[in-house]
Design a protein around this motif. Structure first.
Motif, PDB file in Angstrom:
ATOM      1  N   ILE A   1     -57.675 -86.016  58.015  1.00  0.00           N
ATOM      2  CA  ILE A   1     -56.275 -85.802  57.669  1.00  0.00           C
ATOM      3  C   ILE A   1     -56.192 -85.243  56.256  1.00  0.00           C
ATOM      4  O   ILE A   1     -56.930 -85.667  55.360  1.00  0.00           O
ATOM      5  CB  ILE A   1     -55.474 -87.129  57.811  1.00  0.00           C
ATOM      6  CG1 ILE A   1     -53.976 -86.862  57.820  1.00  0.00           C
ATOM      7  CG2 ILE A   1     -55.866 -88.133  56.761  1.00  0.00           C
ATOM      8  CD1 ILE A   1     -53.164 -88.028  58.351  1.00  0.00           C
ATOM      9  N   ILE A   2     -55.345 -84.233  56.082  1.00  0.00           N
ATOM     10  CA  ILE A   2     -55.177 -83.580  54.781  1.00  0.00           C
ATOM     11  C   ILE A   2     -53.702 -83.612  54.388  1.00  0.00           C
ATOM     12  O   ILE A   2     -52.838 -83.251  55.184  1.00  0.00           O
ATOM     13  CB  ILE A   2     -55.649 -82.104  54.822  1.00  0.00           C
ATOM     14  CG1 ILE A   2     -57.142 -82.029  55.192  1.00  0.00           C
ATOM     15  CG2 ILE A   2     -55.397 -81.420  53.477  1.00  0.00           C
ATOM     16  CD1 ILE A   2     -57.650 -80.608  55.391  1.00  0.00           C
ATOM     17  N   ALA A   3     -53.435 -84.058  53.164  1.00  0.00           N
ATOM     18  CA  ALA A   3     -52.079 -84.026  52.621  1.00  0.00           C
ATOM     19  C   ALA A   3     -52.080 -83.066  51.440  1.00  0.00           C
ATOM     20  O   ALA A   3     -52.591 -83.388  50.366  1.00  0.00           O
ATOM     21  CB  ALA A   3     -51.639 -85.417  52.180  1.00  0.00           C
ATOM     22  N   ALA A   4     -51.573 -81.863  51.659  1.00  0.00           N
ATOM     23  CA  ALA A   4     -51.513 -80.834  50.612  1.00  0.00           C
ATOM     24  C   ALA A   4     -50.089 -80.781  50.057  1.00  0.00           C
ATOM     25  O   ALA A   4     -49.168 -80.288  50.707  1.00  0.00           O
ATOM     26  CB  ALA A   4     -51.929 -79.479  51.177  1.00  0.00           C
ATOM     27  N   VAL A   5     -49.916 -81.297  48.870  1.00  0.00           N
ATOM     28  CA  VAL A   5     -48.591 -81.415  48.257  1.00  0.00           C
ATOM     29  C   VAL A   5     -48.225 -80.098  47.576  1.00  0.00           C
ATOM     30  O   VAL A   5     -49.050 -79.513  46.876  1.00  0.00           O
ATOM     31  CB  VAL A   5     -48.568 -82.566  47.226  1.00  0.00           C
ATOM     32  CG1 VAL A   5     -47.186 -82.717  46.612  1.00  0.00           C
ATOM     33  CG2 VAL A   5     -49.012 -83.868  47.890  1.00  0.00           C
ATOM     34  N   GLU A   6     -47.004 -79.636  47.769  1.00  0.00           N
ATOM     35  CA  GLU A   6     -46.588 -78.344  47.219  1.00  0.00           C
ATOM     36  C   GLU A   6     -46.734 -78.311  45.702  1.00  0.00           C
ATOM     37  O   GLU A   6     -46.633 -79.331  45.011  1.00  0.00           O
ATOM     38  CB  GLU A   6     -45.157 -78.021  47.624  1.00  0.00           C
ATOM     39  CG  GLU A   6     -44.132 -79.051  47.198  1.00  0.00           C
ATOM     40  CD  GLU A   6     -42.757 -78.774  47.786  1.00  0.00           C
ATOM     41  OE1 GLU A   6     -41.781 -79.105  47.106  1.00  0.00           O
ATOM     42  OE2 GLU A   6     -42.670 -78.238  48.905  1.00  0.00           O
ATOM     43  N   ASP A   7     -46.966 -77.111  45.174  1.00  0.00           N
ATOM     44  CA  ASP A   7     -47.344 -76.925  43.771  1.00  0.00           C
ATOM     45  C   ASP A   7     -46.346 -77.471  42.754  1.00  0.00           C
ATOM     46  O   ASP A   7     -46.717 -77.848  41.656  1.00  0.00           O
ATOM     47  CB  ASP A   7     -47.569 -75.440  43.484  1.00  0.00           C
ATOM     48  CG  ASP A   7     -48.894 -74.944  44.074  1.00  0.00           C
ATOM     49  OD1 ASP A   7     -49.800 -75.774  44.231  1.00  0.00           O
ATOM     50  OD2 ASP A   7     -49.008 -73.745  44.366  1.00  0.00           O
ATOM     51  N   LYS A   8     -45.069 -77.500  43.086  1.00  0.00           N
ATOM     52  CA  LYS A   8     -44.073 -77.896  42.087  1.00  0.00           C
ATOM     53  C   LYS A   8     -44.100 -79.385  41.768  1.00  0.00           C
ATOM     54  O   LYS A   8     -43.509 -79.830  40.789  1.00  0.00           O
ATOM     55  CB  LYS A   8     -42.674 -77.490  42.538  1.00  0.00           C
ATOM     56  CG  LYS A   8     -42.162 -78.207  43.771  1.00  0.00           C
ATOM     57  CD  LYS A   8     -40.769 -77.704  44.146  1.00  0.00           C
ATOM     58  CE  LYS A   8     -40.215 -78.429  45.367  1.00  0.00           C
ATOM     59  NZ  LYS A   8     -38.869 -77.948  45.729  1.00  0.00           N
ATOM     60  N   GLN A   9     -44.791 -80.186  42.591  1.00  0.00           N
ATOM     61  CA  GLN A   9     -44.888 -81.623  42.343  1.00  0.00           C
ATOM     62  C   GLN A   9     -46.186 -81.944  41.607  1.00  0.00           C
ATOM     63  O   GLN A   9     -47.258 -81.468  41.985  1.00  0.00           O
ATOM     64  CB  GLN A   9     -44.858 -82.403  43.663  1.00  0.00           C
ATOM     65  CG  GLN A   9     -43.535 -82.311  44.396  1.00  0.00           C
ATOM     66  CD  GLN A   9     -43.456 -83.307  45.534  1.00  0.00           C
ATOM     67  OE1 GLN A   9     -43.818 -84.462  45.383  1.00  0.00           O
ATOM     68  NE2 GLN A   9     -42.973 -82.856  46.677  1.00  0.00           N
ATOM     69  N   ILE A  10     -46.096 -82.765  40.565  1.00  0.00           N
ATOM     70  CA  ILE A  10     -47.266 -83.175  39.795  1.00  0.00           C
ATOM     71  C   ILE A  10     -47.505 -84.674  40.013  1.00  0.00           C
ATOM     72  O   ILE A  10     -46.599 -85.486  39.834  1.00  0.00           O
ATOM     73  CB  ILE A  10     -47.075 -82.872  38.294  1.00  0.00           C
ATOM     74  CG1 ILE A  10     -46.996 -81.352  38.083  1.00  0.00           C
ATOM     75  CG2 ILE A  10     -48.206 -83.465  37.470  1.00  0.00           C
ATOM     76  CD1 ILE A  10     -46.745 -80.938  36.653  1.00  0.00           C
ATOM     77  N   LEU A  11     -48.732 -85.018  40.416  1.00  0.00           N
ATOM     78  CA  LEU A  11     -49.082 -86.404  40.715  1.00  0.00           C
ATOM     79  C   LEU A  11     -50.187 -86.890  39.785  1.00  0.00           C
ATOM     80  O   LEU A  11     -50.929 -86.088  39.220  1.00  0.00           O
ATOM     81  CB  LEU A  11     -49.572 -86.532  42.168  1.00  0.00           C
ATOM     82  CG  LEU A  11     -48.673 -86.010  43.280  1.00  0.00           C
ATOM     83  CD1 LEU A  11     -49.352 -86.216  44.627  1.00  0.00           C
ATOM     84  CD2 LEU A  11     -47.321 -86.704  43.267  1.00  0.00           C
ATOM     85  N   SER A  12     -50.298 -88.186  39.659  1.00  0.00           N
ATOM     86  CA  SER A  12     -51.415 -88.766  38.912  1.00  0.00           C
ATOM     87  C   SER A  12     -52.611 -88.885  39.851  1.00  0.00           C
ATOM     88  O   SER A  12     -52.455 -88.999  41.069  1.00  0.00           O
ATOM     89  CB  SER A  12     -51.052 -90.149  38.375  1.00  0.00           C
ATOM     90  OG  SER A  12     -50.927 -91.083  39.435  1.00  0.00           O
ATOM     91  N   ARG A  13     -53.807 -88.865  39.272  1.00  0.00           N
ATOM     92  CA  ARG A  13     -55.011 -89.017  40.103  1.00  0.00           C
ATOM     93  C   ARG A  13     -55.042 -90.381  40.775  1.00  0.00           C
ATOM     94  O   ARG A  13     -55.531 -90.523  41.891  1.00  0.00           O
ATOM     95  CB  ARG A  13     -56.256 -88.830  39.232  1.00  0.00           C
ATOM     96  CG  ARG A  13     -56.432 -87.397  38.739  1.00  0.00           C
ATOM     97  CD  ARG A  13     -57.727 -87.233  37.986  1.00  0.00           C
ATOM     98  NE  ARG A  13     -57.820 -88.145  36.864  1.00  0.00           N
ATOM     99  CZ  ARG A  13     -58.915 -88.326  36.138  1.00  0.00           C
ATOM    100  NH1 ARG A  13     -60.006 -87.656  36.425  1.00  0.00           N
ATOM    101  NH2 ARG A  13     -58.928 -89.165  35.114  1.00  0.00           N
ATOM    102  N   THR A  14     -54.512 -91.390  40.083  1.00  0.00           N
ATOM    103  CA  THR A  14     -54.470 -92.734  40.663  1.00  0.00           C
ATOM    104  C   THR A  14     -53.628 -92.756  41.929  1.00  0.00           C
ATOM    105  O   THR A  14     -54.035 -93.301  42.953  1.00  0.00           O
ATOM    106  CB  THR A  14     -53.891 -93.733  39.642  1.00  0.00           C
ATOM    107  OG1 THR A  14     -54.687 -93.720  38.462  1.00  0.00           O
ATOM    108  CG2 THR A  14     -53.863 -95.134  40.220  1.00  0.00           C
ATOM    109  N   LEU A  15     -52.438 -92.145  41.860  1.00  0.00           N
ATOM    110  CA  LEU A  15     -51.558 -92.102  43.021  1.00  0.00           C
ATOM    111  C   LEU A  15     -52.219 -91.358  44.175  1.00  0.00           C
ATOM    112  O   LEU A  15     -52.148 -91.782  45.331  1.00  0.00           O
ATOM    113  CB  LEU A  15     -50.238 -91.427  42.648  1.00  0.00           C
ATOM    114  CG  LEU A  15     -49.171 -91.365  43.754  1.00  0.00           C
ATOM    115  CD1 LEU A  15     -48.655 -92.758  44.070  1.00  0.00           C
ATOM    116  CD2 LEU A  15     -48.029 -90.456  43.345  1.00  0.00           C
ATOM    117  N   MET A  16     -52.893 -90.250  43.871  1.00  0.00           N
ATOM    118  CA  MET A  16     -53.563 -89.475  44.913  1.00  0.00           C
ATOM    119  C   MET A  16     -54.632 -90.306  45.622  1.00  0.00           C
ATOM    120  O   MET A  16     -54.725 -90.300  46.850  1.00  0.00           O
ATOM    121  CB  MET A  16     -54.191 -88.219  44.301  1.00  0.00           C
ATOM    122  CG  MET A  16     -53.182 -87.191  43.823  1.00  0.00           C
ATOM    123  SD  MET A  16     -53.959 -85.825  42.917  1.00  0.00           S
ATOM    124  CE  MET A  16     -54.976 -85.098  44.217  1.00  0.00           C
ATOM    125  N   SER A  17     -55.429 -91.033  44.853  1.00  0.00           N
ATOM    126  CA  SER A  17     -56.490 -91.840  45.460  1.00  0.00           C
ATOM    127  C   SER A  17     -55.915 -92.982  46.289  1.00  0.00           C
ATOM    128  O   SER A  17     -56.452 -93.328  47.349  1.00  0.00           O
ATOM    129  CB  SER A  17     -57.422 -92.395  44.372  1.00  0.00           C
ATOM    130  OG  SER A  17     -56.736 -93.262  43.495  1.00  0.00           O
TER     131      SER A  17
END
Length: 318
Positions: free
Chosen positions: A212-228
């Motif tokens: 499964i892949i979740a590719a978030v659109e470029d305009k949103q900025i996330l923290s690495r912690t949230l991504m993991s």
């Protein structure tokens, strides 16, 4: 950089070891960034920790250091990933204690290297070293709790990269005063984080059956912690063996957080894309590119990996 519970936990454990021999110990943690949940835990335990440890910046370390001083790098071995690159470059005596697979960029000429890629965390390795010291090492409840959280998070609550040594280390820390309920409370997220995760999950799409892949659109900025954390959450879906979250972590940098249950080696996949990590947890960062471009490359890399694995299985069968 962006110090997490395992990095801080192992630093606290090593600091107590050094102090047990009557040497001055400093934790270089100011300036490299600290993950939000760890920052909250340090605020909660600030009174105790500041009485037992000295926290300084990289610049301060360079000012007070001498040629006979020792640097101990924990939970990393790449100077580019260090929150204290100046002191590593300045001093010639460096020890590396890490659990990440050795990469090409390694600290130059270390005195001692203890890299155990099979370990769950560096907090596990440091806990194992405690009873072997010739001096009694005093670790308090607060320090033990942060070390325990380092193990808990790096194993996704004992679900991955967990061996008998991991539980033995956790048992040792429990004897030192860890309260698992307090530890879990320190990991609770606020509503904003919950909402942010929910927003990321809507981008999740199945790819190639069990991935499964979740590719978030470029305009949103996330923290690495949230991504993991989202990648770990996606692994709870029935039939999913690996999860990848792709997003911007700042205006110039895109990143991937990869997680696996153990069947698919996400470390190999990330290394093929110039990233790295472990068999079940890996990542990469890349500047001046888009999420869409990384997603396309990731899909091609997954396809190549699966084809290669299928070929290996066929050769084994023959």
């Amino acid at each position: 950089k962006e110090m997490d519970f395992d990095c801080m936990g192992s630093a606290l454990g090593v600091s107590r070891m050094v102090s047990s021999y009557g040497r001055e110990a400093y934790i270089v943690s100011k300036g490299g960034g600290i993950e939000s949940q760890l920052s909250e835990a340090l605020d909660l335990y600030s009174k105790v920790l500041e009485e037992r440890h000295t926290f300084i910046s990289d610049t301060e370390a360079c000012k007070i250091s001498g040629k006979n001083d020792l640097v101990i790098a924990v939970d990393h071995h790449n100077p580019q990933q260090s929150g204290a690159p100046l002191i590593i470059e300045k001093l010639s005596k460096v020890i590396v204690i890490d659990h990440h697979r050795r990469s090409e960029n390694f600290i130059d000429n270390p005195l001692l290297v203890y890299v155990e890629s099979g370990a769950s965390s560096v907090s596990e390795l440091v806990t194992e070293l405690l009873p072997y010291q010739t001096q009694k090492v005093d670790v308090c409840e607060e320090e033990a709790t942060i070390m325990y959280l380092g193990i808990l998070i790096d194993t996704n609550r004992f679900k991955s990269r967990t061996g008998s040594r991991t539980f033995e280390a956790a048992a040792v820390l429990k004897k030192m005063g860890v309260d698992p309920i307090t530890a879990e409370n320190l990991l609770k997220e606020d509503f904003c984080d919950f909402e942010a995760k929910t927003q990321v999950l809507k981008y999740a799409r199945k790819y190639n059956g069990s991935t499964i892949i979740a590719a978030v659109e470029d305009k949103q900025i996330l923290s690495r912690t949230l991504m993991s954390q989202v990648a770990d959450q996606l692994l709870n879906i029935k039939g999913i063996e690996a999860a990848f979250v792709i997003a911007k972590i700042d205006e110039e940098t895109s990143a991937v957080s990869a997680r696996s249950k153990g069947v698919m080696n996400v470390q190999i996949i990330m290394e093929k894309m110039q990233g790295g990590g472990h068999f079940t947890a890996a990542a990469l960062q890349r500047k001046e590119t888009t999420v869409a471009a990384i997603e396309k490359e990731l899909q091609e890399t997954i396809d190549a990996y699966l084809k290669e694995e299928s070929g290996n299985e066929s050769n084994t069968a023959k």
